[in-house]
Design an enzyme around this catalytic site. Structure first.
Site, short mmCIF file in Angstrom:
data_model
loop_
_atom_site.label_atom_id
_atom_site.label_comp_id
_atom_site.label_asym_id
_atom_site.label_seq_id
_atom_site.Cartn_x
_atom_site.Cartn_y
_atom_site.Cartn_z
N ASP A 176 -19.26 -38.28 8.91
CA ASP A 176 -18.37 -37.17 8.54
C ASP A 176 -16.96 -37.58 8.92
O ASP A 176 -16.72 -38.74 9.29
CB ASP A 176 -18.81 -35.90 9.30
CG ASP A 176 -18.54 -34.62 8.50
OD1 ASP A 176 -17.41 -34.48 8.00
OD2 ASP A 176 -19.44 -33.78 8.39
N ASP A 215 -31.79 -39.62 16.36
CA ASP A 215 -31.55 -40.38 15.12
C ASP A 215 -31.06 -39.44 14.02
O ASP A 215 -31.78 -39.12 13.09
CB ASP A 215 -32.87 -41.07 14.73
CG ASP A 215 -32.77 -41.88 13.44
OD1 ASP A 215 -31.66 -42.21 13.03
OD2 ASP A 215 -33.84 -42.17 12.87
N ASN A 227 -13.06 -36.38 13.46
CA ASN A 227 -13.03 -35.28 14.43
C ASN A 227 -14.39 -34.59 14.54
O ASN A 227 -14.86 -34.26 15.64
CB ASN A 227 -11.94 -34.27 14.02
CG ASN A 227 -11.77 -33.19 15.05
OD1 ASN A 227 -11.53 -33.46 16.22
ND2 ASN A 227 -11.92 -31.94 14.63
N LYS A 237 -38.03 -41.23 19.68
CA LYS A 237 -36.99 -41.02 18.67
C LYS A 237 -37.21 -39.68 17.96
O LYS A 237 -38.30 -39.41 17.46
CB LYS A 237 -37.01 -42.15 17.63
CG LYS A 237 -35.99 -41.95 16.50
CD LYS A 237 -35.87 -43.19 15.63
CE LYS A 237 -36.82 -43.24 14.47
NZ LYS A 237 -36.53 -42.26 13.40
N LYS A 248 -27.92 -40.00 12.50
CA LYS A 248 -27.06 -40.80 11.61
C LYS A 248 -25.82 -40.01 11.17
O LYS A 248 -25.61 -39.74 9.99
CB LYS A 248 -27.84 -41.26 10.37
CG LYS A 248 -29.08 -42.08 10.68
CD LYS A 248 -29.75 -42.56 9.40
CE LYS A 248 -31.02 -43.34 9.65
NZ LYS A 248 -32.14 -42.51 10.12
#
Ligand code: C5P
Length: 248
Positions: free
Chosen positions: A80, A75, A83, A48, A77
């Protein structure tokens, strides 16, 4: 708007291994990560890469480790507008990552966009969601106007992620059993907060052993310091793998 069909179960066991262990490379430099990768093998674990290491070492490290045969969980995350997340997810997929994640609180349209983005490659990566960060308490949630009790919020964000076409969620070791009862056996539960009996707790407060997490229904275990800080990381991995061998 109609939700897309739930994804076909795609097996991304990319050939080298079927390990349930994802080692968290919580390092600040590419050199440390590459040194660690020399001590273990892609048959033993997946890796990770999180925000610190990615910000420091960038896509080149992802490509280098993937090129050595490691399955990479990126990772980052993502959270937003749809698009932007779709485009970022597409770039991650093209990098050759095995798994990536988004925040479920980004909403269904954002998660569906991420799902669309990863279709850019023929063998798409797994896409999972973070529900509620384990660093957030119910009080913290109330402070930002969220009154839903935490367990209910985790369940509904998990359901929303799966309905949006994602493969599963990241969940704390203590949530695993409850969530597994609520979702199909093919949905992924990726679980940190794992400590073998012989390892220090470090700053993890509510820990579960690797064996218990698998019994509770975890699909993959995210384990960092018990392996990365061990004097012999390959041996630590072997010891942990041995405790779950009969369950997987
Ligand atoms: O060293 P350790 O096993 O505690 O590392 C756990 C990894 O899982 C770290 O990368 C940490 O950021 C991540 N993680 C976590 N708890 C969460 C989500 C992610 O420990 N709830």
């Amino acid at each position: 708007m109609a939700l897309p069909q739930l994804p076909q179960l795609v097996f991304h066991e990319t050939g080298m291994n079927d390990s349930k262990i994802i080692v968290a490379l919580d390092y600040s430099s590419a050199q440390q990560a590459l040194e660690f990768a020399q001590k273990v093998s892609p048959e033993q674990c997946r890796l990770k890469i999180g925000k610190e290491l990615f910000t420091s070492a960038g896509p080149a490290l992802v490509e280098s480790l993937a090129g050595q045969g490691y399955d990479i969980f990126l990772d980052l995350k993502f959270h937003d507008i749809p698009n932007t997340v779709m485009k970022a997810a597409a770039v991650a997929a093209k990098l050759g990552v095995w798994m990536l994640n988004v925040h479920a609180v980004g909403g269904s349209a954002m998660m569906q966009a991420a799902r669309e983005g990863i279709e850019v490659v023929s063998r798409r990566p797994f896409l999972i969601a973070v529900t509620v960060l384990t660093s957030m308490s119910e009080r913290d949630l109330q402070a930002i106007g969220i009154e839903t009790p935490l367990p209910q919020l985790v369940s509904s964000l998990c359901a929303s992620a799966l309905e949006s076409g994602l493969d599963g969620v990241v969940c704390s070791a203590r949530e695993t059993g409850l969530l597994r009862e609520q979702i199909s056996e093919t949905a992924l539960l990726v679980t940190p907060g794992i400590r073998p009996d012989w390892a220090a707790n470090d700053d993890q407060k509510r820990i579960v052993t690797p064996r218990q997490a698998i019994i509770d229904g975890a699909s993959y275990l995210v384990i960092g310091r018990p392996i990365t800080q061990h004097s012999d990381p390959a041996e630590a991995l072997q010891l942990i793998s041995d405790t779950i061998r009969d369950l997987v």
